[in-house]
Scaffold this active site. Structure first.
Site, PDB file in Angstrom:
ATOM      1  N   LEU A 113       0.860  -1.181   0.000  1.00  0.00           N
ATOM      2  CA  LEU A 113       0.000   0.000   0.000  1.00  0.00           C
ATOM      3  C   LEU A 113       0.897   1.233   0.000  1.00  0.00           C
ATOM      4  CD1 LEU A 113      -2.876  -0.721   2.560  1.00  0.00           C
ATOM      5  CD2 LEU A 113      -3.150  -0.176   0.151  1.00  0.00           C
ATOM      6  N   ASP A 114       0.615   2.196  -0.871  1.00  0.00           N
ATOM      7  CA  ASP A 114       1.401   3.433  -0.895  1.00  0.00           C
ATOM      8  C   ASP A 114       1.326   4.127   0.466  1.00  0.00           C
ATOM      9  OD1 ASP A 114       2.209   3.218  -3.570  1.00  0.00           O
ATOM     10  OD2 ASP A 114       0.297   4.034  -4.262  1.00  0.00           O
ATOM     11  N   SER A 115       2.336   4.960   0.763  1.00  0.00           N
ATOM     12  CA  SER A 115       2.395   5.600   2.081  1.00  0.00           C
ATOM     13  C   SER A 115       1.197   6.515   2.343  1.00  0.00           C
ATOM     14  CB  SER A 115       3.700   6.385   2.234  1.00  0.00           C
ATOM     15  OG  SER A 115       3.821   7.339   1.200  1.00  0.00           O
ATOM     16  N   PHE A 116       0.604   7.112   1.292  1.00  0.00           N
ATOM     17  CA  PHE A 116      -0.551   7.991   1.510  1.00  0.00           C
ATOM     18  C   PHE A 116      -1.826   7.206   1.789  1.00  0.00           C
ATOM     19  CE2 PHE A 116      -1.521   6.918  -2.848  1.00  0.00           C
ATOM     20  CZ  PHE A 116      -2.890   7.066  -2.965  1.00  0.00           C
ATOM     21  N   ALA A 117      -1.800   5.882   1.511  1.00  0.00           N
ATOM     22  CA  ALA A 117      -2.997   5.041   1.656  1.00  0.00           C
ATOM     23  C   ALA A 117      -3.037   4.385   3.033  1.00  0.00           C
ATOM     24  CB  ALA A 117      -3.021   3.977   0.567  1.00  0.00           C
TER      25      ALA A 117
END
Length: 601
Positions: free
Chosen positions: A45-49
């Site tokens: 999962l991307d860090s913003f997610a």
């Protein structure tokens, strides 16, 4: 002094990843909680997610590729009118455009259903000529990513407000939701980027079951068992006891090494292997080799030594740890004051078989431990149907001792075992619940919607909820478990046993149907090449119809010094049933001790 890592711990953690952390850094809480270095996540999962991260621990890290292939569900917030170079909120704005209407967005979404081609984002972990695409972008180098086939199984608009659209997407492995937002905007004649992203599901695992704190992680490590294997879409099999050394030493795999006929299904698959005591043993693969199937090793989890886990006294010890009370003891105030002061969580029922439906109730009761309540169960010496309709009743799925063992293994601290007498049957529902409240400290009750109690079953769930308000305990209604289109129940399992559908029985019980042979009087009948033993069935347990069956027979082995049962071993045998008489045939060297149980395969 720093503790030495315990890299023998294995299991699955459903981790609720927080926004602002990378998937890798999120694993540190799991490592600390379980004191291990062997962890792996299944799908970045991307860090913003934020959202669900399925973490595999110990030997189960070998399953990362399997779970990575699961389909997933996301809730995404798309911001129309601006596109960033990364297609997410941390990037630089590179394009602007119009804001589409809600109707425009709704009209284009169906175009993305099914199998489609998707060009991944330039800022991604995909490799181009040995380098990450994101690194090449930062270096200012130009390149082209090819479109890849993905599948969107569902997509719907949840909300639309000004320039924001919230959508829910279920999709295959390899789908980039950032790229999906870009392509939806393109179809609307504009640009967009992904403002927020939350993953709510990975295959059978859901975000609502995920944990985040280290205490929660320690208490919610999911074991690899038959139920988990089924959730993961894997076949399962049990290793025959005599072939344990062959399996753990990596000798060539043969179908005869396993007591489940998983080879009969005409498909390639990954198969979870379990030892006879139910412990996870590893994974093997079944692959098509022309008209035949070939078995090969995935990985092996060595069996814990006998002095650690395989003694038949283990289950006795667990049963001794679980306190057992009669109804008379409850009436006479013999329930522990400590339990009463803490308050208890409870479920009530026959629990004939501890099947999938019962386990939903059990989980609800056990979960109350986090509130300090003592989990327990009130059950009966046999199924209530056997008391009420003895003439037409087929028999119980499990014996009383099997039931007690199942409850102890599940983690209950106490069981109230009621012999359903004519006196007990006359108790009104209000009086029954008052006794549990005042004498046991009842604070939480979990039951199905059709549960009723009291004289002639006159007190149903609606009335129970009113009584709960008066007496000060919480009532939770647990939904029925549906398996292959029907509700799981003990009656359904009995029907399957009588129809010889033992595969269905095993899927609902999460273990084979097993006849408790305690108290059977076995006689040895000699023959030329085999030794045959015979006994008349005793007790209230159900028997399959007359016929000959493939079975796994467990024997008690006895200590030469104490004469007590220490361990048990098992052997395959044909079992012939004829009007309540059982006959088992073995080679001479397999006869020792007493028959403990017979599993129908």
């Amino acid at each position: 002094m720093k503790k030495k890592p315990d890299n023998d711990v294995s299991g699955i953690v459903l981790l609720a990843k927080q926004t602002g952390k990378t998937s890798f850094s999120s694993l540190s809480s799991v490592k600390r909680a379980l004191n291990t270095t062997k962890v792996g996540h299944t799908g970045t999962l991307d860090s913003f997610a934020d959202g669900l991260l399925v973490v595999l621990v110990g030997k189960l890290t070998h399953l990362v590729p399997h779970i990575t292939n699961f389909d997933k569900t996301y809730i995404a917030l798309i911001e129309f009118g601006t596109e960033t170079d990364t297609l997410e909120p941390t990037g630089q704005i590179i394009k602007t455009g119009k804001i589409p209407s809600k109707e425009e967005v709704e009209s284009v979404l169906p175009k993305f259903l099914g199998e489609i081609e998707q060009v991944p984002p330039a800022y991604s972990a995909l490799h181009v000529d040995g380098k990450r695409a994101s690194d090449l972008m930062r270096e200012g180098k130009s390149f082209e990513l090819k479109a890849r086939k993905i599948t969107i199984s569902s997509i719907k608009l949840l909300d639309f407000n000004e320039k924001y659209a919230r959508i829910e997407v279920s999709c295959s492995k390899g789908t980039y939701i950032r790229a999906l937002a870009r392509d939806i905007a393109k179809e609307c004649g504009t640009v967009a980027h992904l403002k927020e992203l939350r993953r709510t599901r990975v295959g059978p695992f859901k975000l609502e079951d995920a944990v985040s704190s280290e205490d929660q992680i320690r208490n919610h490590l999911i074991d690899m068992n038959l139920e988990t294997a089924q959730l993961c879409g894997m076949d399962s099999c049990v290793l025959a006891p005599r072939y344990i050394p062959d399996f753990t030493n990596g000798r060539p795999l043969k179908a005869r090494m396993f007591v489940h006929d998983f080879m009969s299904e005409n498909k390639s698959s990954e198969v979870a292997v379990f030892y006879p005591d139910g412990k996870f043993g590893g994974v093997i693969t079944k692959k098509s080799d022309g008209e035949k199937f070939r078995l090969s090793y995935g990985f092996v989890v060595p069996q814990i030594s006998r002095n650690q886990s395989s003694s038949c006294n283990d289950s006795k010890n667990l049963c001794n740890q679980m306190k057992i009370f009669s109804w008379e003891q409850i009436l006479n105030g013999k329930f522990p004051e400590e339990f009463k002061e803490n308050g208890v969580s409870l479920t009530i029922g026959s629990f004939d078989g501890s099947h999938l439906g019962h386990r939903s109730l059990f989980d609800a009761v056990i979960s109350q431990k986090k509130k300090g309540l003592v989990p327990g169960v009130l059950t009966f010496t046999r199924s209530l149907r056997g008391y009420k309709n003895p003439e037409s009743y087929e028999g119980d799925v499990v014996s009383l001792s099997q039931k007690i063992e199942n409850l102890a293994l599940y983690g209950f601290k106490f069981a109230i075992v009621v012999d359903f007498s004519s006196e007990f049957a006359k108790i009104e529902g209000h009086d029954f619940l008052t006794v549990l409240s005042k004498n046991c400290g009842l604070k939480y009750l979990a039951e199905g919607s059709d549960f009723h109690c009291g004289y002639k079953g006159s007190t149903g769930m609606e009335e129970i909820k009113k009584i709960a308000l008066e007496l000060g305990f919480e009532v939770d209604t647990i939904a029925s478990v549906i398996f292959e289109g029907e509700r799981v129940s003990s009656s359904r399992i009995r029907k399957c046993v009588l129809e010889k559908q033992f595969d269905m029985v095993q899927k609902m019980l999460l273990k084979p149907f097993e006849l408790d042979c305690t108290g059977f009087n076995w006689k040895i009948l000699q023959s030329s090449s085999q030794k045959v033993i015979s006994a008349q069935k005793k007790g209230a347990q159900l028997l399959p119809p007359n016929g000959t069956y493939k079975t796994l027979v467990s024997f008690y082995d006895f200590s030469k010094h104490s004469g007590e049962a220490q361990n048990y071993r098992a052997a395959n045998s044909d079992c012939t049933l004829e009007n309540g008489n059982l006959r088992l045939a073995f080679s001479d060297n397999l006869i020792s001790g007493f028959v403990r149980s017979i599993q129908f395969l």
